[in-house]
Design a protein around this motif. Structure first.
Motif, PDB file in Angstrom:
ATOM      1  N   LYS A  36      -4.848  10.708  -3.722  1.00 24.17           N
ATOM      2  CA  LYS A  36      -6.190  10.567  -3.159  1.00 24.17           C
ATOM      3  C   LYS A  36      -7.289  11.005  -4.119  1.00 24.17           C
ATOM      4  CE  LYS A  36      -5.234  10.741   1.727  1.00 24.17           C
ATOM      5  NZ  LYS A  36      -5.451  11.428   2.985  1.00 24.17           N
ATOM      6  N   GLN A  37      -6.979  11.832  -5.102  1.00 19.68           N
ATOM      7  CA  GLN A  37      -7.995  12.276  -6.035  1.00 19.68           C
ATOM      8  C   GLN A  37      -8.321  11.199  -7.068  1.00 19.68           C
ATOM      9  OE1 GLN A  37      -4.905  13.437  -5.896  1.00 19.68           O
ATOM     10  NE2 GLN A  37      -4.013  13.353  -7.919  1.00 19.68           N
ATOM     11  N   ASN A  38      -7.522  10.155  -7.137  1.00 20.08           N
ATOM     12  CA  ASN A  38      -7.748   9.078  -8.094  1.00 20.08           C
ATOM     13  C   ASN A  38      -8.871   8.156  -7.603  1.00 20.08           C
ATOM     14  OD1 ASN A  38      -7.512   7.140 -10.050  1.00 20.08           O
ATOM     15  ND2 ASN A  38      -5.306   6.894  -9.832  1.00 20.08           N
ATOM     16  N   VAL A  39      -9.578   7.559  -8.550  1.00 17.93           N
ATOM     17  CA  VAL A  39     -10.672   6.651  -8.215  1.00 17.93           C
ATOM     18  C   VAL A  39     -10.145   5.355  -7.594  1.00 17.93           C
ATOM     19  CG1 VAL A  39     -12.598   5.346  -9.204  1.00 17.93           C
ATOM     20  CG2 VAL A  39     -12.042   7.603 -10.089  1.00 17.93           C
ATOM     21  N   LEU A  43      -8.248   0.818  -3.697  1.00 13.93           N
ATOM     22  CA  LEU A  43      -7.713  -0.456  -4.176  1.00 13.93           C
ATOM     23  C   LEU A  43      -6.193  -0.500  -4.044  1.00 13.93           C
ATOM     24  CD1 LEU A  43      -8.228  -3.183  -5.554  1.00 13.93           C
ATOM     25  CD2 LEU A  43      -7.883  -2.003  -7.725  1.00 13.93           C
ATOM     26  N   VAL A  44      -5.531   0.591  -4.403  1.00 15.02           N
ATOM     27  CA  VAL A  44      -4.071   0.652  -4.293  1.00 15.02           C
ATOM     28  C   VAL A  44      -3.651   0.592  -2.826  1.00 15.02           C
ATOM     29  CG1 VAL A  44      -2.043   2.096  -4.753  1.00 15.02           C
ATOM     30  CG2 VAL A  44      -3.826   1.881  -6.465  1.00 15.02           C
ATOM     31  N   LEU A  45      -4.397   1.238  -1.957  1.00 15.14           N
ATOM     32  CA  LEU A  45      -4.103   1.184  -0.523  1.00 15.14           C
ATOM     33  C   LEU A  45      -4.264  -0.240   0.010  1.00 15.14           C
ATOM     34  CD1 LEU A  45      -3.370   2.763   2.024  1.00 15.14           C
ATOM     35  CD2 LEU A  45      -5.817   3.152   2.369  1.00 15.14           C
ATOM     36  N   ALA A  46      -5.309  -0.932  -0.417  1.00 11.20           N
ATOM     37  CA  ALA A  46      -5.517  -2.319   0.019  1.00 11.20           C
ATOM     38  C   ALA A  46      -4.387  -3.227  -0.469  1.00 11.20           C
ATOM     39  CB  ALA A  46      -6.865  -2.829  -0.481  1.00 11.20           C
ATOM     40  N   VAL A  47      -3.929  -3.014  -1.680  1.00 13.38           N
ATOM     41  CA  VAL A  47      -2.802  -3.811  -2.201  1.00 13.38           C
ATOM     42  C   VAL A  47      -1.538  -3.536  -1.391  1.00 13.38           C
ATOM     43  CG1 VAL A  47      -1.268  -4.093  -4.197  1.00 13.38           C
ATOM     44  CG2 VAL A  47      -3.738  -4.053  -4.522  1.00 13.38           C
ATOM     45  N   GLY A  48      -1.284  -2.282  -1.051  1.00 17.08           N
ATOM     46  CA  GLY A  48      -0.105  -1.945  -0.248  1.00 17.08           C
ATOM     47  C   GLY A  48      -0.158  -2.550   1.139  1.00 17.08           C
TER      48      GLY A  48
END
Length: 75
Positions: A36-39, A43-48
């Motif tokens: 969660k600390q990553n920018v 985007l990664v959540l949307a891809v998943g």
């Protein structure tokens, strides 16, 4: 009762497309929640979520094709 082999093969192919997506999608979502600390978290959540949605879509499409192949009434 005849089985439509081409439709059955198509349904199995859809289920085989869904199989890796059922594992990749939740793994990517887990990675997004851990970092969660990553920018790039959103985007990664949307891809998943998208990959998991495609897994569900291919599963329904594959099961529908298999049931149509098995239970289709041909005169």
């Amino acid at each position: 009762m005849a089985i439509n082999k081409t439709l059955l093969d198509k349904g199995i192919k859809y289920l085989l497309y869904a199989l890796p997506l059922m594992f990749i999608g939740p793994s990517v979502m887990y990675n997004a929640f851990i970092n969660k600390q990553n920018v790039w978290h959103w985007l990664v959540l949307a891809v998943g979520i998208t990959l998991s949605g495609f897994a569900v879509y291919f599963m329904f499409k594959g099961v529908k094709a298999i049931t149509d192949a098995l239970f289709e009434d041909k005169p």
